[in-house]
Design a protein around this motif. Structure first.
Motif, PDB file in Angstrom:
ATOM      1  N   PRO A 199       0.839  -1.211   0.000  1.00 27.94           N
ATOM      2  CA  PRO A 199       0.000   0.000   0.000  1.00 27.94           C
ATOM      3  C   PRO A 199       0.872   1.259   0.000  1.00 27.94           C
ATOM      4  O   PRO A 199       1.931   1.274   0.624  1.00 27.94           O
ATOM      5  N   PRO A 200       0.450   2.293  -0.704  1.00 30.78           N
ATOM      6  CA  PRO A 200       1.287   3.503  -0.785  1.00 30.78           C
ATOM      7  C   PRO A 200       1.435   4.197   0.567  1.00 30.78           C
ATOM      8  O   PRO A 200       0.575   4.073   1.437  1.00 30.78           O
ATOM      9  N   PHE A 201       2.550   4.919   0.700  1.00 31.21           N
ATOM     10  CA  PHE A 201       2.806   5.649   1.942  1.00 31.21           C
ATOM     11  C   PHE A 201       2.068   6.983   1.926  1.00 31.21           C
ATOM     12  O   PHE A 201       2.163   7.745   0.977  1.00 31.21           O
ATOM     13  N   GLU A 202       1.332   7.225   2.979  1.00 32.69           N
ATOM     14  CA  GLU A 202       0.718   8.545   3.179  1.00 32.69           C
ATOM     15  C   GLU A 202       1.022   8.962   4.605  1.00 32.69           C
ATOM     16  O   GLU A 202       0.633   8.267   5.545  1.00 32.69           O
ATOM     17  N   TYR A 203       1.711  10.077   4.733  1.00 33.49           N
ATOM     18  CA  TYR A 203       2.132  10.484   6.074  1.00 33.49           C
ATOM     19  C   TYR A 203       0.940  10.838   6.968  1.00 33.49           C
ATOM     20  O   TYR A 203       0.026  11.546   6.574  1.00 33.49           O
ATOM     21  N   GLU A 204       0.976  10.306   8.188  1.00 30.74           N
ATOM     22  CA  GLU A 204      -0.002  10.672   9.220  1.00 30.74           C
ATOM     23  C   GLU A 204       0.767  10.865  10.530  1.00 30.74           C
ATOM     24  O   GLU A 204       1.880  10.314  10.676  1.00 30.74           O
ATOM     25  N   PRO A 205       0.213  11.573  11.491  1.00 34.97           N
ATOM     26  CA  PRO A 205       0.941  11.788  12.761  1.00 34.97           C
ATOM     27  C   PRO A 205       1.401  10.486  13.415  1.00 34.97           C
ATOM     28  O   PRO A 205       2.469  10.436  14.025  1.00 34.97           O
ATOM     29  N   LYS A 206       0.629   9.416  13.270  1.00 37.02           N
ATOM     30  CA  LYS A 206       1.018   8.141  13.902  1.00 37.02           C
ATOM     31  C   LYS A 206       2.340   7.599  13.348  1.00 37.02           C
ATOM     32  O   LYS A 206       3.001   6.790  13.995  1.00 37.02           O
ATOM     33  N   CYS A 207       2.728   8.043  12.150  1.00 32.92           N
ATOM     34  CA  CYS A 207       3.967   7.549  11.539  1.00 32.92           C
ATOM     35  C   CYS A 207       5.182   7.873  12.405  1.00 32.92           C
ATOM     36  O   CYS A 207       6.167   7.133  12.394  1.00 32.92           O
ATOM     37  N   ARG A 208       5.115   8.988  13.131  1.00 35.78           N
ATOM     38  CA  ARG A 208       6.278   9.419  13.916  1.00 35.78           C
ATOM     39  C   ARG A 208       6.707   8.366  14.932  1.00 35.78           C
ATOM     40  O   ARG A 208       7.860   8.292  15.320  1.00 35.78           O
ATOM     41  N   LYS A 209       5.733   7.572  15.441  1.00 36.19           N
ATOM     42  CA  LYS A 209       6.072   6.581  16.467  1.00 36.19           C
ATOM     43  C   LYS A 209       6.146   5.167  15.909  1.00 36.19           C
ATOM     44  O   LYS A 209       6.205   4.202  16.665  1.00 36.19           O
TER      45      LYS A 209
END
Ligand code: SF4
Length: 164
Positions: free
Chosen positions: A145-155
């Motif tokens: 699945p393609p990467f889409e940045y979300e705040p949860k990505c930081r952790k």
């Protein structure tokens, strides 16, 4: 392939994470946050009477009386964690063991931890049976699945993999 509670959790938390974990792209040993979570599990399991219980492809933090207990280091994604616990309840039920679930979230620097009671119903059982097949098919698809940045990505343990 065997479905695990972690895969169920990731399927709800992030499809890309589920795909990566299911396809054995494992960066979690390098993630400090994942290591903190693992240590928390270890400490809690050592303190408990029954400790971690491994059944088939799942590892349950603790069974205490009528409850299966799962510890999380935060309540950041209750939905994903709840589905994970529901899946554990289903695996136990298939072994003839009926339990209720308890999700205990240990909040950093907070004295009050959040506790959620989780009950496996007939309708949720049939959703989970379909979900097992859905996750298996999803992991076997060729395309990540393609990467889409979300705040949860930081952790996320896959942050460097996805972002860099
Ligand atoms: S970094 Fe973000 S998109 Fe990538 S696996 Fe983690 S949560 Fe998913």
């Amino acid at each position: 392939m065997k479905i695990t509670g972690t895969l169920v959790n990731y399927f709800f938390h992030c499809k890309r994470q589920c795909w990566l974990h299911g396809n054995r792209v494992n960066l979690e040993d390098n993630s400090e946050l994942v290591q903190i979570g693992k240590q928390l599990h270890k400490i809690k399991s050592e303190k408990s009477k029954s400790g971690e219980v491994a059944i088939d492809s799942i590892k349950i933090d603790r069974i205490n009386g009528e409850y299966l207990i799962e510890y999380k280091k935060s309540d950041a994604d209750i939905k994903a964690a709840s589905w994970q616990v529901l899946y554990y309840l289903l695996v136990l039920k298939r072994k003839g063991i009926d339990k209720k679930g308890k999700l205990i979230c240990m909040e950093k620097n907070k004295e009050v931890k959040k506790v959620f009671e989780i009950v496996l119903t007939k309708s949720v059982e049939s959703i989970l049976v379909n979900l097992e097949e859905e996750i298996k098919e999803f992991i076997m698809t060729k395309d990540i699945p393609p990467f889409e940045y979300e705040p949860k990505c930081r952790k996320c343990a896959y942050y460097s993999y996805c972002v860099i």
